[in-house]
Design a protein around this motif. Structure first.
Motif, PDB file in Angstrom:
ATOM      1  N   TYR A   1       0.158 -50.775 -40.343  1.00 39.71           N
ATOM      2  CA  TYR A   1       1.154 -51.106 -41.368  1.00 39.71           C
ATOM      3  C   TYR A   1       0.915 -52.516 -41.901  1.00 39.71           C
ATOM      4  CZ  TYR A   1       3.672 -46.987 -39.771  1.00 39.71           C
ATOM      5  OH  TYR A   1       4.018 -45.713 -39.441  1.00 39.71           O
ATOM      6  N   ALA A   2       0.612 -53.432 -40.983  1.00 40.93           N
ATOM      7  CA  ALA A   2       0.359 -54.814 -41.395  1.00 40.93           C
ATOM      8  C   ALA A   2      -0.812 -54.857 -42.375  1.00 40.93           C
ATOM      9  CB  ALA A   2       0.080 -55.672 -40.161  1.00 40.93           C
ATOM     10  N   ALA A   3      -1.874 -54.130 -42.028  1.00 40.09           N
ATOM     11  CA  ALA A   3      -3.052 -54.105 -42.903  1.00 40.09           C
ATOM     12  C   ALA A   3      -2.710 -53.493 -44.254  1.00 40.09           C
ATOM     13  CB  ALA A   3      -4.173 -53.309 -42.230  1.00 40.09           C
ATOM     14  N   ALA A   4      -1.892 -52.424 -44.238  1.00 38.27           N
ATOM     15  CA  ALA A   4      -1.520 -51.763 -45.486  1.00 38.27           C
ATOM     16  C   ALA A   4      -0.705 -52.707 -46.362  1.00 38.27           C
ATOM     17  CB  ALA A   4      -0.741 -50.491 -45.187  1.00 38.27           C
ATOM     18  N   ARG A   5       0.198 -53.474 -45.716  1.00 40.59           N
ATOM     19  CA  ARG A   5       1.012 -54.405 -46.491  1.00 40.59           C
ATOM     20  C   ARG A   5       0.132 -55.465 -47.149  1.00 40.59           C
ATOM     21  NH1 ARG A   5       5.059 -53.541 -42.643  1.00 40.59           N
ATOM     22  NH2 ARG A   5       4.274 -55.167 -41.257  1.00 40.59           N
ATOM     23  N   VAL A   6      -0.866 -55.938 -46.397  1.00 38.98           N
ATOM     24  CA  VAL A   6      -1.799 -56.915 -46.959  1.00 38.98           C
ATOM     25  C   VAL A   6      -2.481 -56.324 -48.190  1.00 38.98           C
ATOM     26  CG1 VAL A   6      -3.959 -58.163 -46.540  1.00 38.98           C
ATOM     27  CG2 VAL A   6      -2.177 -58.122 -44.780  1.00 38.98           C
ATOM     28  N   ASP A   7      -2.818 -55.040 -48.106  1.00 40.82           N
ATOM     29  CA  ASP A   7      -3.475 -54.381 -49.235  1.00 40.82           C
ATOM     30  C   ASP A   7      -2.501 -54.024 -50.339  1.00 40.82           C
ATOM     31  OD1 ASP A   7      -5.794 -54.614 -47.903  1.00 40.82           O
ATOM     32  OD2 ASP A   7      -5.884 -52.544 -47.173  1.00 40.82           O
ATOM     33  N   GLY A   8      -1.218 -54.355 -50.155  1.00 38.13           N
ATOM     34  CA  GLY A   8      -0.240 -54.143 -51.216  1.00 38.13           C
ATOM     35  C   GLY A   8       0.368 -52.762 -51.269  1.00 38.13           C
ATOM     36  N   ALA A   9       0.311 -52.025 -50.158  1.00 36.32           N
ATOM     37  CA  ALA A   9       0.902 -50.688 -50.148  1.00 36.32           C
ATOM     38  C   ALA A   9       2.409 -50.778 -49.948  1.00 36.32           C
ATOM     39  CB  ALA A   9       0.272 -49.857 -49.027  1.00 36.32           C
ATOM     40  N   GLY A  10       3.151 -49.999 -50.722  1.00 37.99           N
ATOM     41  CA  GLY A  10       4.604 -49.980 -50.601  1.00 37.99           C
ATOM     42  C   GLY A  10       5.038 -49.127 -49.426  1.00 37.99           C
ATOM     43  N   THR A  11       6.372 -49.035 -49.242  1.00 36.07           N
ATOM     44  CA  THR A  11       6.909 -48.282 -48.117  1.00 36.07           C
ATOM     45  C   THR A  11       6.494 -46.823 -48.180  1.00 36.07           C
ATOM     46  OG1 THR A  11       8.812 -49.741 -48.329  1.00 36.07           O
ATOM     47  CG2 THR A  11       9.020 -47.894 -46.800  1.00 36.07           C
ATOM     48  N   TRP A  12       6.618 -46.246 -49.395  1.00 32.32           N
ATOM     49  CA  TRP A  12       6.291 -44.826 -49.569  1.00 32.32           C
ATOM     50  C   TRP A  12       4.812 -44.570 -49.317  1.00 32.32           C
ATOM     51  CZ3 TRP A  12       7.345 -40.087 -49.210  1.00 32.32           C
ATOM     52  CH2 TRP A  12       6.631 -39.109 -49.907  1.00 32.32           C
ATOM     53  N   GLU A  13       3.968 -45.481 -49.851  1.00 36.17           N
ATOM     54  CA  GLU A  13       2.522 -45.349 -49.631  1.00 36.17           C
ATOM     55  C   GLU A  13       2.192 -45.423 -48.152  1.00 36.17           C
ATOM     56  OE1 GLU A  13      -0.628 -45.336 -51.868  1.00 36.17           O
ATOM     57  OE2 GLU A  13       0.961 -43.999 -52.536  1.00 36.17           O
ATOM     58  N   GLN A  14       2.840 -46.363 -47.459  1.00 41.74           N
ATOM     59  CA  GLN A  14       2.598 -46.510 -46.020  1.00 41.74           C
ATOM     60  C   GLN A  14       2.972 -45.229 -45.289  1.00 41.74           C
ATOM     61  OE1 GLN A  14       4.385 -50.010 -44.251  1.00 41.74           O
ATOM     62  NE2 GLN A  14       3.906 -51.215 -46.070  1.00 41.74           N
TER      63      GLN A  14
END
Lengths: 275, 312
Positions: B206-219
């Protein structure tokens, strides 16, 4: 206050939501069990103006429910002991001893637990009649033990496999027979696993309805769920008495579930999440 | 400890020496005998019965081959029971999965926050699971009571309904009332399994996804859902098996009525076996149920395999 709400507000909201969903219907049953009969047919008020113990009095002192509860205790306890004793020996053989056809055994266990109980009920009924066990608690307890055996064996096998192999091998080298090794070394170490399996078998047996309904025929052998399902009402359903009976029947399993929730959740999720 | 055969049971110094393998069969024996006698023999007998016509009251007992199964195809009540069972299964299992997922996601937030909230949630969530199904059916029968049940009162007080709805007496409502009861009883099971699954998802993803700019739904769509697919499948299989076989809940709540509108396959089989005493035809009905349940779980396994191949 604001700070408290910010940190705990979400928690409180989630708990309230989950709590309302899970506990609401049960709480209403509790309210109903305390209302006098004439207040049961009045809504509002939601919160009763007066409470009475008359329903509990009637259910516990003037009905056959105590007998049914005693029957359920006997059935569930004997089913649990049988399933755990027979199951732990079988599970140990599956986990540590070189027997053939282990995958066949697990396959049979799976099919057994998948087969609809309604399909086996009539042959089972005839079998119990042949064995002279019709309308006895033995028939119900034995059936519950056997139909929870796949679950018990499944759980216990994985618990035994988690214990180091060397423990058993060392015991054998020291001159223990496999029986002695199992009884003195393995089982004491597997106590948490035995407890989980025993809890799940007990709750299954306490709650089981279809076998108990068809294998018993009289008030003296009826288990508690059957008593609740066939609750006697002459003209109208006595909702207050029924509510009291429902809660009394639920109390033992709810108590166990709350006291050992961590173990039960571990047992329910075992294997399904790791695998 | 080499493997030796059962035949090598020797008596030495008055004690019996068995091979490891022989001990194994000795240990597993009681379980085999019990399961064989109480489970496998009745299952075999049920399959055998399904090939016979048995009407004890008329003294009829004859081998008829697959005639019972052919009769199923022409039995409108059987098809109606199939439709009812499938309707009940699809509706309740999907609701349980969605609601269970919602609960699990909410509760997984709690475990982040700490403060013992999760423990309380566990305590509450395990209660509907632990309650006997028969009791939960009676609890809901009282909530559904048309004249002074809580449900009608709350809906009326909130201004949603005008008059009283006879939840269990109206053929259109009754099956949905049974679904709601089942969802209440079994959503906790789904939520507990999914919650345990959520805990195994590595937080770094999740941390990596947030860094890549993924939103809650994308995550959720790219991380949570794919990683949780095996648990979802297990919930689906367990719940579908139970929903197809549903008996206690419907038996107590409606008894299959009004007018057979809630008659599931197990209720129909029960009535055939114990009210009209047609043991042969009743066993064929029950076997058809088993086939239906097995086909549905096969479908899930195939779906999962396709899903795994696509994401690979």
């Amino acid at each position: 206050m604001m700070m408290w709400f910010r940190t705990h507000g979400l928690t409180a909201c989630v708990l309230l939501l989950v709590g309302l969903f899970c506990l609401g219907p049960v709480l209403w049953q509790a309210v109903t069990s305390l209302k006098p009969d004439q207040d049961l047919v009045r809504l509002p008020p939601l919160i009763p103006e007066r409470v009475t113990g008359v329903h509990y009095d009637r259910v516990l002192l003037q009905s056959s429910l105590p007998r049914s509860l005693a029957n359920s205790v006997v059935v569930a306890a004997s089913a649990t002991v049988t399933a755990i004793v027979v199951g732990s020996f079988c599970a140990f053989a599956l986990a540590r001893l070189p027997i053939a056809g282990k995958s066949v055994i697990l396959g049979v266990a799976l099919v057994t637990s998948m087969f609809p109980p309604i399909a086996v009920i009539s042959p089972l009924y005839l079998l119990m009649r042949e064995l002279g066990l019709r309308d006895t608690l033995v028939a119900v307890g034995l059936t519950h033990a056997v139909y929870s055996l796949p679950l018990a064996v499944w759980l216990l096998t994985s618990f035994f496999q988690q214990l180091p192999k060397e423990l058993y091998q060392a015991a054998r080298i020291d001159g223990c027979t496999p029986l002695q090794a199992l009884l003195t070394i393995i089982l004491p170490l597997a106590r948490p696993g035995l407890a989980v399996a025993a809890l799940l078998v007990f709750i299954y047996s306490w709650n089981e309805f279809m076998f108990a309904l068809t294998l018993t025929a009289s008030d003296t052998t009826r288990t508690a769920p059957v008593a609740v399902a066939l609750f006697p009402g002459l003209y109208e359903i006595p909702w207050g008495d029924l509510a009291a009976a429902s809660l009394v029947v639920t109390l033992p399993v709810a108590g166990l579930a709350l006291a050992f929730q961590r173990h039960i959740i571990a047992g329910l999720t075992a294997g399904s999440v790791k695998g | 400890m080499t493997e030796r055969s059962l035949a090598e049971i020797k008596k030495q110094n008055g004690t019996i020496h068995l091979s490891e393998r022989a001990w194994g069969y000795l240990f597993a024996g009681p379980a085999f005998i019990l399961v064989g006698l109480i489970a496998l023999a009745p299952i075999t007998a049920a399959l055998w019965l399904s090939l016979r016509q048995q009407l004890p009251i008329f003294g009829i007992d004859a081998f008829v081959g697959f005639q019972n199964y052919l009769q199923l195809f022409e039995d409108d009540r059987f098809w109606a029971a199939c439709r009812t069972t499938l309707y009940f299964t699809v509706l309740s299992v999907s609701a349980e999965l969605l609601l269970g997922f919602g609960f699990a996601l909410l509760l997984s937030r709690l475990s982040d926050g700490g403060g013992g909230g999760l423990r309380w949630a566990h305590v509450m969530i395990i209660l509907p699971w632990a309650i006997p199904t028969v009791v939960s059916a009676q609890i809901w029968a009282w909530l559904y009571q048309p004249d002074y049940g809580l449900l009608n009162y709350l809906l009326y007080a909130a201004g949603i309904t005008e008059g009283r709805i006879d939840w269990l007496g109206d053929p259109d409502w009754a099956i949905h009332a049974a679904v709601v009861m089942d969802v209440w009883k079994t959503t906790p099971f789904a939520a507990l399994l999914l919650l345990a699954g959520l805990k195994t998802v590595p937080q770094e993803l999740y941390a990596a996804a947030r860094v890549d700019g993924a939103g809650t739904w994308e995550q959720f769509r790219r991380i949570t859902l794919p990683l949780l697919m095996p648990v979802v499948l297990i919930v689906l299989v367990f719940r579908t098996m139970d929903a197809v076989r549903v008996f206690d809940a419907v038996f107590v709540l409606t008894g299959g009525g009004p007018g057979n509108s809630t008659e599931t396959l197990s209720i129909y089989a029960y009535k055939t076996l114990f009210q009209t005493l047609q043991f042969g035809y009743g066993s064929a009905l029950a076997t058809a149920m088993f086939v239906l349940a097995a086909l549905l779980s096969l479908l899930y396994v195939l779906l999962l395999r396709r899903h795994v191949q696509e994401s690979a």
